[in-house]
Design an enzyme around this catalytic site. Structure first.
Site, mmCIF file in Angstrom:
data_model
loop_
_atom_site.group_PDB
_atom_site.id
_atom_site.type_symbol
_atom_site.label_atom_id
_atom_site.label_comp_id
_atom_site.label_asym_id
_atom_site.label_seq_id
_atom_site.Cartn_x
_atom_site.Cartn_y
_atom_site.Cartn_z
ATOM 1 N N SER A 55 -9.248 2.449 3.229
ATOM 2 C CA SER A 55 -8.221 3.104 2.455
ATOM 3 C C SER A 55 -7.324 2.143 1.673
ATOM 4 O O SER A 55 -6.525 2.585 0.852
ATOM 5 C CB SER A 55 -7.346 3.964 3.383
ATOM 6 O OG SER A 55 -6.660 3.164 4.320
ATOM 7 N N LYS A 72 0.821 -1.205 0.000
ATOM 8 C CA LYS A 72 0.000 0.000 0.000
ATOM 9 C C LYS A 72 0.861 1.263 0.000
ATOM 10 O O LYS A 72 1.859 1.340 0.716
ATOM 11 C CB LYS A 72 -0.902 -0.040 1.239
ATOM 12 C CG LYS A 72 -1.902 1.090 1.376
ATOM 13 C CD LYS A 72 -2.734 0.848 2.623
ATOM 14 C CE LYS A 72 -3.726 1.965 2.890
ATOM 15 N NZ LYS A 72 -4.523 1.705 4.102
ATOM 16 N N SER A 76 -9.992 0.079 7.368
ATOM 17 C CA SER A 76 -9.398 0.199 6.033
ATOM 18 C C SER A 76 -8.919 -1.092 5.402
ATOM 19 O O SER A 76 -8.577 -1.112 4.227
ATOM 20 C CB SER A 76 -8.238 1.197 6.068
ATOM 21 O OG SER A 76 -8.713 2.500 6.304
#
Length: 488
Positions: A150, A73, A174
């Site tokens: 996210s 990520k 997330s």
């Protein structure tokens, strides 16, 4: 060459060990799918294929995931030589000079880093539509829908078959939000389970956790075995379990006491299909011998809970921007931050040390309330999301304010943030799809340190209601397995 997408990460690593496929071939398969599918998805935003290939040339550790390509990520996961921006234009070109302890453990597990995945700016939003990337990340099940956030880029890439698993993090849902939106398994570990060092002791005052999204339960469990345990100098750690997490997926959980929660903690509505999904999951659990009874979440003032996240997210963004400003020798320009981030910084700047101390104490108090509530249950079952994956543009807009963002989120993810505040493990399990083919996750919360129990249950559900071969249209190589459709 093998049929790459028919294998999970552990199975691919086993093929590497048996020399039926090479790490170079696996990296080629991942890169080919990035070329073919990412133009539509916008999930992978930074690659250096020469650097990825060099990792293989230098020799890979004989870890559980030896030779398997991994995407990480673009937020809080530095990899040496990779660019990581936190989804923010102020960080463009920020090349990392060292691994974190987290990514170092991924490297030791044998992964081949293949690129970075999209994240909303500083991970603030529950949809992945950061301006730095030029366009939103799309959901492989329906390209007009959000992949969640996210960790939306990681989830979209896994669901689309680019990699079997991708690194993710969870500060207020997330991991679980995009896992639900993209039809994947996603578990948020207990506070202190996975290291945050060496540059910090904890994320969001202990509310944030690092882990992954995956297509199989066993990949997630083996990843937690590889990542778990305190790093040198950690301020605290979750208790180390006997035998590890992968072993837990190989045994039955026993008869569990499951509390079914059908009412949102803030009174916001739940879509009929999402309610129908958890009711069907409850029936499935009963058919497996578990005891299910109605309950509620602990009696917690939801506005107080929102206040915790508002302050901690604002302070985290402010701290990251100040650190970047020190490196660049200047403050950000107005067009280098999204408006929500500017407001978050201003909000954090107005808060005092006493405000921060009060908020951390409140989070700890919520953890104690949850622990007391869990004396009557082994796990709680709730919806992951209160609605199916949202149309793009509805959860992020140019005129959204920092306050408005939290108010908007309250009607979508009100079941999720308790696990972060309390520091307990929670997972989204892909057990249902809507009548028009969108995934719906079922959300389970455990008590502190009880990841093994969640993995036992998840593996049992995976056998009873398999999802591995349920694939979005862009990932299908042959006729799909029929997906269970939920009718409200």
């Amino acid at each position: 060459m093998i049929d790459y997408e028919k294998y999970d990460a552990l199975a691919l690593a086993d093929l590497v060990r048996r020399r039926e496929v090479s790490p170079k071939e696996l990296l080629h398969e991942a890169c080919k799918r990035i070329d073919e599918r990412n133009p539509e998805l916008n999930a992978v935003v930074w690659e250096n294929r020469e650097l990825s290939a060099q990792l293989i040339e230098d020799g890979l550790p004989d870890g559980p995931f030896c030779g398997v390509p991994l995407l990480v990520k673009d937020s809080g996961m530095p990899v040496t030589g990779f660019v990581s921006t936190n989804g923010c234009r102020f960080f463009e070109g920020a090349t990392q000079t060292a691994d974190s302890e987290l990514t170092s453990r991924m490297r030791k597990a044998g992964f081949v880093f293949a690129g970075m995945t999209t994240s909303p700016e500083f991970g603030m939003n529950i949809t992945t539509e950061a301006r730095i990337y030029g366009r939103p990340t799309r959901n492989p099940w329906n390209l007009e829908r959000s992949a969640g956030g996210s960790s939306g880029g990681s989830a979209a890439a896994v669901a689309a078959g680019i990699v079997p698993m991708a690194a993710a993090s969870d500060g207020a849902g997330s991991i679980r939000i995009p896992a639900s939106a993209c039809g994947l398994f996603g578990l948020k570990p207990s506070r202190g389970r996975v290291p945050a060092g060496p540059k910090k002791g904890e994320g969001l005052a202990g509310l944030a956790s690092y882990h992954a999204v995956s297509r199989s339960v066993r990949d997630s469990a083996a990843m937690l075995d590889a990542l778990g345990g305190a790093d040198l100098g950690a301020p605290y750690a979750a208790p180390t379990p006997d035998n590890g997490f992968l072993e837990a997926t190989r045994r039955a959980p026993g008869r569990l006491r499951i509390g079914l929660v059908e009412t949102s903690p803030n009174g916001t509505p739940i879509a009929d299909e999402c309610l129908a999904a958890i009711r069907e999951t409850a029936r499935l659990c009963e058919s497996l011998g578990h005891h299910v009874e109605p309950t509620t979440l602990p009696n917690i003032e939801y506005e107080q809970q929102t206040g915790i996240f508002k302050l901690l997210i604002g302070v985290s963004a402010l701290g990251a921007i100040e650190a970047r400003s020190a490196i660049l020798g200047r403050q950000p320009n107005r067009d280098e931050l999204e408006p929500v981030t500017w407001e978050a910084m201003e909000y954090a700047s107005r808060c005092s040390a006493f405000d921060y101390s009060k908020i951390v104490s409140l989070a700890h108090a919520l953890g104690r309330k949850h622990a007391q509530h869990m004396l009557g249950f082994d796990v709680l079952l709730t919806p992951t999301l209160q609605h199916p994956p949202a149309p793009l543009g509805t959860l992020a807009s140019p005129d959204m304010t920092f306050e408005g963002m939290f108010a908007h989120h309250a009607g979508h993810i009100s079941f999720l943030s308790l696990a972060n505040a309390a520091g307990v493990p929670a997972m989204s399990v892909p057990l249902a799809w809507t009548s028009d083919g969108l995934p719906i996750g079922s959300h389970f919360l455990g008590a502190f340190g009880q990841e093994q129990l969640l993995f036992c249950l998840a593996a049992q559900l995976e056998i009873a209601e398999p999802w591995f071969d349920k694939r979005p249209p862009m990932a299908l190589q042959e006729s799909p397995a029929p997906a269970r459709s939920i009718q409200a």
